[in-house]
Design an enzyme around this catalytic site. Sequence first.
Site, PDB file in Angstrom:
ATOM      1  N   HIS A  37      33.341  30.580  34.340  1.00 27.19           N
ATOM      2  CA  HIS A  37      33.407  29.487  35.661  1.00 27.19           C
ATOM      3  C   HIS A  37      32.365  28.425  35.484  1.00 27.19           C
ATOM      4  CE1 HIS A  37      35.941  32.556  37.644  1.00 27.19           C
ATOM      5  NE2 HIS A  37      36.902  31.612  37.494  1.00 27.19           N
ATOM      6  N   SER A 186      37.431  37.628  35.743  1.00 31.75           N
ATOM      7  CA  SER A 186      37.089  38.199  37.050  1.00 31.75           C
ATOM      8  C   SER A 186      37.536  39.592  37.074  1.00 31.75           C
ATOM      9  CB  SER A 186      37.792  37.350  38.165  1.00 31.75           C
ATOM     10  OG  SER A 186      37.593  35.980  37.857  1.00 31.75           O
TER      11      SER A 186
END
Length: 285
Positions: A37, A186
Site C-alpha cells: 500500500h 494484508s
Amino acid sequence: MKLIKTVNQMQKVATLAKKAGHKISFVPTMGALHEGHISLVRKAKKLGDITIVSIFVNPTQFGPNEDLSKYPSTFDGDKRKLKEIDVDYLFAPNIDMIYPKGYETYITVEKLSLTLEGEFRPVHFRGVTTVVTKLFNIIQPDIAVFGQKDFQQAVIIKKMVADINYPVKIVVTPIVREKSGLAMSSRNRYFNVEQRERACVLYKSLIQAKKMIADGERSASKIRQSMQRLISETSGTKLEYIAITDNIELMPIRKIQGKFTISLAVWLDEVRLIDNISITLKDKL
Ligand code: PAF
C-alpha cells in the site's frame, strides 16, 4: 494529515482543491496497510498535488461465505503510517455513510467480473466497482493508483472508467514482495513463520513458469500443469485456478505469445492467496 469521516466534508474539500487547480491523486484501501500500500501512496504523491487515501472495509465485496468480520483492522497503525509519509487527507467513512439504509444501486462490469476470481467470488467485483465509483464521485480524483497484485481488479477498473467516461487516469504499480518472493498482502499477517515459507510456493510456481517460457515452452497448458504439480507438492495447499490470459479481455491463451499474465489463486490452510506475473514476449509464433 487531516482525517475526514463524512462524505459531505470530503466532497467539499475535493471540490475546493479542484477549483484551486490542484491535481488530486487517490489511493483506495481497506486498511491493514503494508509496504505494498505504501508503494501505491508514494506513487500517488509523485503524480498529484494533493494525495488522498481512503480506508473503508467494503462489505459489498465480501461474499456470504467470506468472513468480513475477520478482516484485519489496524486503524491507528494505518493512520500513523500515512501521516509519516505525509498524506494530505485520510478519508475513513463508516459503513452507513457509504451504504445508508435502503441503498440499492450497483455498478457491474459484466463479463470481466465473471471470470478468474469472479468464478470463485461471484459478488466480489460488483462490490469493488460500486465502492470505487462512489469513492471517485466523492473524491473526484485526477489520478487513482491501484496495485498489480490485484491484476483483475485493475483491469476491471480500467474498463469501468472507459465504459462510463469517467475522467480519471488509472495507474497500476508493480507487486511489492517480501525477500522470499511472497507478495505483500494484508492476509499474510495470519501466517506463522512456517506457513509463510509454504506460501512462497505461489511465487515459486510463477518463477518456474517464467523459466519454462524463457527456455522456449509455448504451450499454456503444459506451463499450467507444471505449476499445478509444484503447488500440489506443498502441504496444506488447495488450488482454485491457474490462468494464462491476455491483459485486456482476460481470455485464456493457448499459445504463449505477446503480452499476457499468469495468475493464480491458492488456499494455504485457511487463507486464500492470489499472485500473478505479467510477461511480454517479443517473438510471434
Ligand atoms: O484493493 C482493495 O483494497 C479494494 O478492493 C478496494 C479497491 C479498496 C475497494 O474496496
